[in-house]
Design an enzyme around this catalytic site. Structure first.
Site, mmCIF file in Angstrom:
data_model
loop_
_atom_site.group_PDB
_atom_site.id
_atom_site.type_symbol
_atom_site.label_atom_id
_atom_site.label_comp_id
_atom_site.label_asym_id
_atom_site.label_seq_id
_atom_site.Cartn_x
_atom_site.Cartn_y
_atom_site.Cartn_z
ATOM 1 N N LYS A 53 -30.297 -56.480 -37.768
ATOM 2 C CA LYS A 53 -28.900 -56.839 -37.489
ATOM 3 C C LYS A 53 -28.598 -58.236 -38.029
ATOM 4 O O LYS A 53 -27.540 -58.471 -38.620
ATOM 5 C CB LYS A 53 -28.622 -56.750 -35.978
ATOM 6 C CG LYS A 53 -28.544 -55.301 -35.510
ATOM 7 C CD LYS A 53 -28.575 -55.150 -33.998
ATOM 8 C CE LYS A 53 -28.632 -53.668 -33.635
ATOM 9 N NZ LYS A 53 -28.846 -53.409 -32.208
ATOM 10 N N GLN A 97 -29.303 -56.976 -26.936
ATOM 11 C CA GLN A 97 -30.117 -55.814 -27.303
ATOM 12 C C GLN A 97 -30.652 -55.116 -26.049
ATOM 13 O O GLN A 97 -31.223 -55.756 -25.165
ATOM 14 C CB GLN A 97 -31.283 -56.281 -28.206
ATOM 15 C CG GLN A 97 -32.134 -55.149 -28.749
ATOM 16 C CD GLN A 97 -31.380 -54.226 -29.698
ATOM 17 O OE1 GLN A 97 -30.621 -54.660 -30.547
ATOM 18 N NE2 GLN A 97 -31.567 -52.920 -29.529
ATOM 19 N N ASP A 120 -20.488 -54.093 -29.762
ATOM 20 C CA ASP A 120 -21.237 -52.847 -29.535
ATOM 21 C C ASP A 120 -20.317 -51.763 -28.974
ATOM 22 O O ASP A 120 -20.643 -50.578 -29.012
ATOM 23 C CB ASP A 120 -22.370 -53.093 -28.515
ATOM 24 C CG ASP A 120 -23.748 -53.088 -29.165
ATOM 25 O OD1 ASP A 120 -23.866 -52.597 -30.296
ATOM 26 O OD2 ASP A 120 -24.695 -53.581 -28.521
#
Ligand code: NAP
Length: 286
Positions: A53, A97, A120
């Site tokens: 990422k 995460q 997200d």
């Protein structure tokens, strides 16, 4: 094989190139999009994901900040870090995460992220916005699946779509996006008695289960579009999806491979969401 391949690598490269152009234009106006990635603990898979990422961001000219913490970090300290990132104007997207260590309530952490930075798309605000058709961040994996349909000229309007799986991060938002696009949507899950009965009628099947061979050739309507979100390992330890690729590709019209299908699209859509967060911040500042 009769099905045509939907190449997630090629499509994601195209999307990244478009993102890089828009990033350059924002930078020309003095704003560099910034993503903060927060990793707690040493989960090996998570370490690989966050590395990708961060590298993805930098490859498109965005800034990325990786914050790594020991697995012993307290929930209160993590929430304090998220609040600090919410208040940081150089950060436009925040990604914590998952999974988090068991002593931390992931739901609480996600709800602490500012909806304006929820790239997200996991915050209840984003889920609610998707539900009622308001602007918000779409979760990256289903968003990427929709882009794959668009790339092959598949308009879901009037089509029968079956989503296998009802998780908050893939199955449910996927179903909402297909519904928004005017498909007739069926959501199947572990309590669905006869999965094949549904999938055989589907023009579009999205498999998001996490089990090999959930979808086999006898369960697919000839010519259907099959999108395989699953990530599993076969007996030889090779990455594979939920779909029996060899069999289903003899029947389907279009199919995504694993690897090289949905995975790279998920990564690309995180970049799109981060860029959009920065563009919205820039528009709000005018
Ligand atoms: P999840 O939270 O475990 O959800 C799996 C879903 O599958 C659940 O809704 C479950 O039903 C359903 N299910 C289980 N067995 C079934 C069966 N035999 N028939 C029909 N439905 C069944 O998983 P997830 O987070 O949605 O992820 C799904 C898969 O996608 C995993 O392999 C994951 O690694 C992969 N994934 C890939 C990407 C990518 O970028 N490629 C991104 C995210 C996830 P119940 O709700 O009834 O339990």
């Amino acid at each position: 094989m009769t099905a045509q391949l939907i190449d997630g690598n090629a499509l994601s490269r195209k999307i990244r190139a478009e993102v890089a152009e828009r990033v350059a234009s924002l930078k020309g106006r003095g704003l560099q999009p910034g993503l903060a990635v927060v990793l707690v603990g040493e989960n090996p898979a998570s370490q690989v994901y966050v590395k990708h990422k961060v590298a993805d961001c930098e490859s498109t000219g965005m800034r990325s900040v990786l914050e790594k913490y020991d697995a012993t970090l307290s929930e209160a300290d993590l929430l304090a870090r998220v609040r600090a990132l919410n208040a940081d104007p150089s950060i436009h997207g925040i990604l914590v995460q998952l999974p988090l260590p068991p002593h931390i309530d992931a739901h609480k952490v996600i709800e602490t992220i500012s909806p304006a930075k929820d790239v997200d798309g996991f915050h209840v605000h984003s889920a609610g916005a998707l539900m009622v058709g308001q602007p918000g961040f779409k979760p990256c994996t289903p968003y990427g699946c929709m882009k794959m349909l668009e790339s092959i000229g598949c308009n879901p309007r009037g089509k029968n779509a079956v989503v296998i799986g009802r998780s908050n991060i893939v199955g449910k938002p996927m179903a909402m996006l297909l519904l928004q696009a005017s498909a007739t949507v069926t959501i199947c899950h572990s309590a669905t008695p006869d999965l094949a009965e549904h999938t055989r009628r589907a023009d579009i099947v999205v498999a998001a289960v996490g089990k090999r061979n959930v979808l086999t050739a006898d369960m697919v309507k000839p010519g259907a579009v099959v999108i395989d979100v699953g990530m599993n390992r076969d007996d030889a330890g090779k990455l594979c999806g939920d779909v029996d690729f060899a069999g289903v590709s003899q029947v389907a019209g279009w199919i995504t491979p694993v690897p090289g299908g949905v995975g790279p699209m998920t990564r690309a859509m995180l970049l799109v969401n981060t860029l959009e967060a920065a563009e919205r911040a820039a528009a709000a500042a005018v």
